[in-house]
Design an enzyme around this catalytic site. Structure first.
Site, mmCIF file in Angstrom:
data_model
loop_
_atom_site.group_PDB
_atom_site.id
_atom_site.type_symbol
_atom_site.label_atom_id
_atom_site.label_comp_id
_atom_site.label_asym_id
_atom_site.label_seq_id
_atom_site.Cartn_x
_atom_site.Cartn_y
_atom_site.Cartn_z
ATOM 1 N N ASP A 43 0.833 -1.212 0.000
ATOM 2 C CA ASP A 43 0.000 0.000 0.000
ATOM 3 C C ASP A 43 0.868 1.263 0.000
ATOM 4 O O ASP A 43 0.355 2.376 -0.125
ATOM 5 C CB ASP A 43 -1.022 0.003 1.140
ATOM 6 C CG ASP A 43 -0.381 -0.071 2.509
ATOM 7 O OD1 ASP A 43 0.865 -0.114 2.590
ATOM 8 O OD2 ASP A 43 -1.125 -0.082 3.510
ATOM 9 N N ASP A 82 -1.253 -6.172 -0.486
ATOM 10 C CA ASP A 82 -1.612 -5.574 0.806
ATOM 11 C C ASP A 82 -3.117 -5.339 0.895
ATOM 12 O O ASP A 82 -3.731 -4.899 -0.078
ATOM 13 C CB ASP A 82 -0.941 -4.188 0.917
ATOM 14 C CG ASP A 82 0.202 -4.178 1.916
ATOM 15 O OD1 ASP A 82 0.276 -5.081 2.764
ATOM 16 O OD2 ASP A 82 1.031 -3.252 1.825
ATOM 17 N N LYS A 112 -1.430 -9.440 2.582
ATOM 18 C CA LYS A 112 -0.679 -8.993 3.760
ATOM 19 C C LYS A 112 -1.554 -8.031 4.562
ATOM 20 O O LYS A 112 -2.289 -7.231 3.978
ATOM 21 C CB LYS A 112 0.632 -8.307 3.357
ATOM 22 C CG LYS A 112 1.420 -7.755 4.554
ATOM 23 C CD LYS A 112 2.856 -7.422 4.206
ATOM 24 C CE LYS A 112 3.064 -6.068 3.562
ATOM 25 N NZ LYS A 112 2.619 -4.898 4.375
ATOM 26 N N GLU A 114 -1.547 -5.541 8.318
ATOM 27 C CA GLU A 114 -0.738 -4.971 9.407
ATOM 28 C C GLU A 114 -1.381 -5.240 10.768
ATOM 29 O O GLU A 114 -2.590 -5.079 10.929
ATOM 30 C CB GLU A 114 -0.606 -3.454 9.217
ATOM 31 C CG GLU A 114 0.245 -3.089 8.024
ATOM 32 C CD GLU A 114 0.457 -1.580 7.896
ATOM 33 O OE1 GLU A 114 0.147 -0.827 8.837
ATOM 34 O OE2 GLU A 114 0.937 -1.163 6.831
ATOM 35 N N GLU A 181 8.979 -4.491 10.473
ATOM 36 C CA GLU A 181 9.403 -3.170 9.977
ATOM 37 C C GLU A 181 9.780 -2.230 11.127
ATOM 38 O O GLU A 181 9.082 -2.133 12.146
ATOM 39 C CB GLU A 181 8.266 -2.519 9.163
ATOM 40 C CG GLU A 181 8.632 -1.085 8.715
ATOM 41 C CD GLU A 181 7.740 -0.510 7.634
ATOM 42 O OE1 GLU A 181 6.824 -1.206 7.156
ATOM 43 O OE2 GLU A 181 7.990 0.651 7.258
HETATM 44 O O1 KIV Z 1 3.487 -1.133 1.606
HETATM 45 C C1 KIV Z 1 4.623 -1.594 1.499
HETATM 46 O O2 KIV Z 1 5.338 -1.345 0.515
HETATM 47 C C2 KIV Z 1 5.112 -2.458 2.567
HETATM 48 C C3 KIV Z 1 6.562 -2.829 2.550
HETATM 49 C C4 KIV Z 1 7.436 -1.681 2.692
HETATM 50 C C5 KIV Z 1 6.851 -3.906 3.528
HETATM 51 O O3 KIV Z 1 4.370 -2.827 3.413
#
Ligand code: KIV
Length: 262
Positions: A43, A82, A112, A114, A181
């Site tokens: 994202d 994401d 993915k 968070e 991260e």
């Molecule tokens: O959104 C993104 O690019 C990420 C990475 C930096 C891990 O979550």
């Protein structure tokens, strides 16, 4: 756990360091696929492509549009998309509906999300429904609205405990891998020791099982980047010099030449 994806199986069993990068477009994906194990439609695209100040305003449909574009460029890597902010936090059922939509429309291998403890039930629900999940713990960009909030986690015992519990929650509920991260190296090493799933670091430690960066960051599109970015080129300068030459060619009647006309 019921996830049957040979690419993810190989990723989880890999004995060498894992190489991960972001892509938001077909041709970037095509270029990086050869050298990556995993390509993430992160994202971060809202900041990198759309110039937003943070990642909090990205819609599901924009994410899916870019996921589809990247899918076209990928032959071998695992494709992870994401889940944007506000598409999974409210309830496991809403998360499942949106994750299914992403998987179906982009044909990605995994999604993915968070968070850790706060989304434990959601991770469990998705995995139970055959949706491979990559976790993301430590600094969570979707929680950040001001640049002053981009702060390394793990400087206090309390923060260490929060991030450690997030890792345990992500792992226990079936995620196949986790992005760590922006944490202190001390905490990152502790997390890598505890982790039974593949750890992918960004501003963490080289002890992680693999690393991820935003492709535009490592190519040097931006003047200012975080300390954890290693710049492998200065694409900003290369583009600027090329456009300067193009400008000069047009202004001085050097383009187009006979070679460029019909
Ligand atoms: O959104 C993104 O690019 C990420 C990475 C930096 C891990 O979550």
């Amino acid at each position: 756990m019921g996830i049957k994806n040979p690419k993810i199986d190989l990723f989880c069993k890999s004995k060498r360091k894992l190489v991960c990068l972001t892509a938001y477009t077909t041709y970037m994906a095509e270029i990086i696929d050869e050298y990556c194990d995993l390509v993430l439609v992160g994202d971060s695209l809202s900041m990198v492509l759309y110039g937003d100040k943070n990642t909090t305003r990205l819609s599901l449909s924009t994410m899916i549009r870019h996921g589809k574009a990247v899918r076209k460029g990928i032959k071998k890597s695992i494709l992870v998309v994401d889940m944007p902010k506000n598409t999974y936090e409210k309830s496991p059922d809403i998360a499942l509906k949106n994750a299914r939509k992403i998987m179906k429309e982009t044909k990605c291998d995994a999604i993915k999300m968070e968070g850790g403890v706060a989304i434990a039930k959601t991770i469990k629900k998705l995995v139970k429904n055959n949706i491979p999940v990559m976790g993301h713990i430590g600094l969570l960009p979707q929680q950040v609205t001001k640049s002053s909030e981009y702060r390394i986690k793990g400087k206090t015992k309390n923060e260490e405990n929060i991030v450690t519990n997030d890792l345990l929650a992500v792992q226990k509920n079936g995620a196949f891998s986790v992005v760590i991260e922006g944490v202190t190296e001390r905490l990152a090493i502790k997390l890598c020791k505890i982790a039974k799933i593949k750890t992918i670091g960004i501003g963490a430690t080289k002890k992680c099982d693999g690393q991820v960066l935003v492709t535009e960051d490592m190519l040097g599109i931006f003047d200012k980047t975080a300390k954890f970015v290693k710049k492998y080129n200065n694409l900003r300068k290369i583009i600027s010099n090329s456009v300067k030459k193009y400008n000069s060619d047009i202004v001085n009647h050097k383009f187009p030449t006979k070679k460029n006309i019909y």
